[in-house]
Motif scaffolding. Structure first.
Motif, PDB file in Angstrom:
ATOM      1  N   LYS A  29     -25.064 -32.237  21.058  1.00 50.87           N
ATOM      2  CA  LYS A  29     -23.596 -32.208  21.121  1.00 50.87           C
ATOM      3  C   LYS A  29     -22.993 -32.585  19.777  1.00 50.87           C
ATOM      4  N   ALA A  30     -23.596 -33.561  19.124  1.00 48.54           N
ATOM      5  CA  ALA A  30     -23.095 -33.980  17.811  1.00 48.54           C
ATOM      6  C   ALA A  30     -23.217 -32.845  16.803  1.00 48.54           C
ATOM      7  N   LYS A  31     -24.350 -32.162  16.807  1.00 47.64           N
ATOM      8  CA  LYS A  31     -24.551 -31.053  15.865  1.00 47.64           C
ATOM      9  C   LYS A  31     -23.616 -29.886  16.178  1.00 47.64           C
ATOM     10  N   ALA A  32     -23.396 -29.617  17.468  1.00 48.29           N
ATOM     11  CA  ALA A  32     -22.487 -28.533  17.847  1.00 48.29           C
ATOM     12  C   ALA A  32     -21.068 -28.829  17.378  1.00 48.29           C
ATOM     13  N   PHE A  33     -20.654 -30.091  17.529  1.00 46.49           N
ATOM     14  CA  PHE A  33     -19.320 -30.477  17.074  1.00 46.49           C
ATOM     15  C   PHE A  33     -19.215 -30.338  15.556  1.00 46.49           C
ATOM     16  N   ALA A  34     -20.279 -30.739  14.858  1.00 48.10           N
ATOM     17  CA  ALA A  34     -20.292 -30.622  13.398  1.00 48.10           C
ATOM     18  C   ALA A  34     -20.175 -29.167  12.963  1.00 48.10           C
ATOM     19  N   GLU A  35     -20.870 -28.272  13.661  1.00 46.28           N
ATOM     20  CA  GLU A  35     -20.813 -26.852  13.315  1.00 46.28           C
ATOM     21  C   GLU A  35     -19.400 -26.299  13.511  1.00 46.28           C
ATOM     22  N   ASN A  36     -18.718 -26.774  14.538  1.00 47.99           N
ATOM     23  CA  ASN A  36     -17.325 -26.346  14.750  1.00 47.99           C
ATOM     24  C   ASN A  36     -16.439 -26.778  13.596  1.00 47.99           C
ATOM     25  N   LEU A  37     -16.688 -27.990  13.080  1.00 44.55           N
ATOM     26  CA  LEU A  37     -15.919 -28.461  11.928  1.00 44.55           C
ATOM     27  C   LEU A  37     -16.220 -27.623  10.686  1.00 44.55           C
ATOM     28  N   LEU A  64     -29.117 -36.531   9.857  1.00 46.28           N
ATOM     29  CA  LEU A  64     -29.826 -35.422  10.488  1.00 46.28           C
ATOM     30  C   LEU A  64     -29.350 -34.065   9.990  1.00 46.28           C
ATOM     31  N   LEU A  65     -28.089 -34.016   9.568  1.00 42.28           N
ATOM     32  CA  LEU A  65     -27.504 -32.748   9.145  1.00 42.28           C
ATOM     33  C   LEU A  65     -26.390 -33.026   8.152  1.00 42.28           C
ATOM     34  N   GLU A  66     -26.347 -32.267   7.077  1.00 41.44           N
ATOM     35  CA  GLU A  66     -25.244 -32.404   6.122  1.00 41.44           C
ATOM     36  C   GLU A  66     -24.962 -31.037   5.517  1.00 41.44           C
ATOM     37  N   LYS A  67     -23.690 -30.635   5.575  1.00 35.88           N
ATOM     38  CA  LYS A  67     -23.320 -29.321   5.050  1.00 35.88           C
ATOM     39  C   LYS A  67     -22.079 -29.439   4.177  1.00 35.88           C
TER      40      LYS A  67
END
Length: 561
Positions: A29-37, A64-67
């Motif tokens: 869920k955290a990664k999905a929210f990040a992708e939306n941002l 875990l993820l940085e873009k």
């Protein structure tokens, strides 16, 4: 000792600092929210951080993820960046304060150059036409707002919103044109405007606009509107006057000049809060306008203006502008001072949004390393900076109702529960220096705040509320409070009256502590020949019967039935 906990924070890069945008208990869920941002493209970078709390309470963070987000090409330089726009369903909604505030922020540069408020822009045909002829500014603004509104409504296609806004703009223009066709005269004062309006709300606003447009400075407009408020007609129509003042509270230059000399941002924000509460004191170089506005705020006449100014405070508190730009070493001290001005045992000024902003600011300021720390750690640092247990509880309860608080979930409720369970003595709740009635009143208010918190379930609140009641019982017992109220050497009438008033004073918690005091009253009432003894112990026996009747009334008023 707590068990290990894992949470996931979605953080966005705000200037040089990472700020928490969302919290989730689930990695996906955290990664999905990040992708939306990332898709929205409103931030320079987005990352997901796993926060692991060990059994000993220490935290370990793992990214875990940085873009990095490719920045969009520059749009119209006269349009400011906004992240939300209220939905307007009717034509009248466009004249409302949420709509005007959005226009004021989106078109800030244009409005500053033209020296007009959104209120004036929406009511004057010439100003509307001048704005419409300003290149692609109108179309760009409609595109920006329609996209934000469609996104908020969950509609991927913003064309319907764009068509609605286009059509609404034409209707607004037509209404302003019809007003001009009547060849209205500029009113000499607000009373003239009210009389000439014939009771029509739009006509009154349009007449006000004619007078406002003749003033070619922000303070010229502001002082005129304040003068209108002093007229009897103004006092009867404060809502529309408040609307204009609210628009005039948006330009940064107005706020800067209005406040006068302020040593730093922290002082300025506290002065704004004092102003909207009607408690402001004019600083050096502040104009008379400040004092006049303060009087109107004190009367509760300016709710729209209060909302606009508090929104500015909330943005600045949660932002990255230094609280002490000229002396960075004072940043912590200034935050601490501001924190205690905004948070007390009764409320968090600005409510849940401000509580969230304070936590975001605190996550940077309170960490000695200077970097942003995880929300749970920042929360513990914040609680340590607050004055006492009642103030800490008020902050936690207010934070629970914020967006960030809700996303924290069990992390926040566990902190709340731990705070109450470890605060088992009055000294941990209220400052020792306060007199007993004030200490009891503060603890009783904390109990009520917990029980009335709408975002917590009763099954969670009740056992914690009972613990606070136990603290009150312990205080009454250790300090012999009831014995001091019911002094054995005093006449029975005086003792009984004091006890009943003590029960009805609202300083005790409805539970064990109040029942303790009521039991002492009942003990007196049940003694043989109580009424005869009561009358006999009155200072003036001839007034004894009246004193007894008054005592019975007092019993009913204080809840004895």
């Amino acid at each position: 000792m707590s068990s290990p906990k894992t949470s996931f924070e979605v953080q966005v890069l705000d200037g040089k600092h990472w700020v928490i945008a969302e919290m989730a208990a689930d990695e996906d869920k955290a990664k999905a929210f990040a992708e939306n941002l990332v898709q929205a493209g409103n931030h320079a970078a987005v990352r997901v951080v796993k926060d692991y709390q060990r059994i000993d309470g220490t935290h370990t963070e793992t990214v875990l993820l940085e873009k990095q987000i490719a920045q969009k090409g520059p749009g119209d330089p006269t349009l400011a960046s906004i992240t939300e726009a209220p939905l307007c369903a009717t034509l009248e909604d466009f004249y409302g304060q949420p709509s005007r505030t959005t226009i004021g922020r989106l078109l800030r540069k244009y409005l500053d150059e033209a020296l007009i408020t959104p209120f004036e822009l929406l009511h004057d045909q010439k100003e509307m036409k001048r704005f419409g002829d300003k290149g692609n500014l109108l179309f760009g603004a409609i595109d920006r707002v329609s996209a934000l509104q469609a996104k908020a409504a969950g509609d991927e296609n913003s064309k319907a919103r764009k068509d609605f806004l286009d059509k609404s703009w034409e209707q607004l223009m037509a209404r302003a044109k019809d007003f001009v066709a009547k060849k209205p005269k500029t009113p000499a004062n607000f009373t003239d405007a009210v009389n000439a309006s014939g009771g029509d709300a739009f006509t009154l606003r349009a007449l006000m606009t004619l007078a406002l447009l003749e003033k070619r400075s922000w303070f010229g407009k502001l002082d005129m509107v304040i003068a209108w408020a002093a007229e009897p007609a103004g006092q009867a129509n404060m809502a529309v006057i408040d609307a204009v003042i609210a628009d005039l509270m948006v330009p940064a230059q107005v706020i800067q000049d209005l406040l006068g000399f302020q040593s730093n941002l922290s002082a300025a924000l506290c002065t704004i809060v004092n102003l909207v509460e009607g408690k402001g004191e004019a600083a050096k170089f502040a104009p008379q306008t400040f004092t006049d506005l303060n009087a109107l705020f004190a009367q509760g006449c300016l709710p729209q203006s209060r909302e606009v100014l508090m929104a500015r405070v909330i943005r600045e508190v949660g932002g990255v502008n230094p609280l002490s730009r000229n002396d960075p070493s004072q940043e912590y001290e200034m935050f601490h001072k501001m924190l205690h001005r905004l948070v007390d045992k009764d409320s968090v000024t600005g409510g849940p949004p401000l509580a969230e902003s304070l936590l975001q600011r605190g996550s940077r300021v309170l960490n000695s390393g200077g970097a942003t720390v995880a929300a749970p750690q920042a929360l513990q640092l914040m609680l340590g900076a607050l004055a006492d247990g009642c103030v800490r509880l008020q902050f936690l309860l207010t934070l629970c109702a914020s967006s960030l608080g809700k996303s924290m979930g069990e992390v926040l409720t566990e902190v709340l529960e731990a705070h109450i369970r470890r605060s088992s003595h009055m000294d941990q709740w209220v400052a020792v220096r306060l007199p007993p009635p004030a200490r009891m009143a503060a603890l009783s208010a904390a109990h009520k705040a917990l029980k009335s918190c709408p975002v917590l379930v009763d099954g969670f609140k009740k056992p914690l509320a009972d613990l606070i009641d136990e603290v009150m019982v312990k205080y009454l017992t250790e300090q012999e409070i009831i014995e001091k109220v019911d002094k054995p050497d005093d006449p029975l009438a005086a003792r009984a009256i004091r006890l009943v008033k003590f029960c009805g004073a609202g300083v005790l918690i409805e539970g064990k502590s109040l029942n303790m005091a009521k039991a002492r009253v009942v003990e007196h009432l049940r003694q043989k020949q109580f009424e005869e003894k009561f009358v006999a112990s009155c200072p003036d026996p001839s007034q004894g019967e009246k004193a007894l009747r008054d005592f019975h009334k007092l019993l009913v008023e204080c809840g004895f039935g």
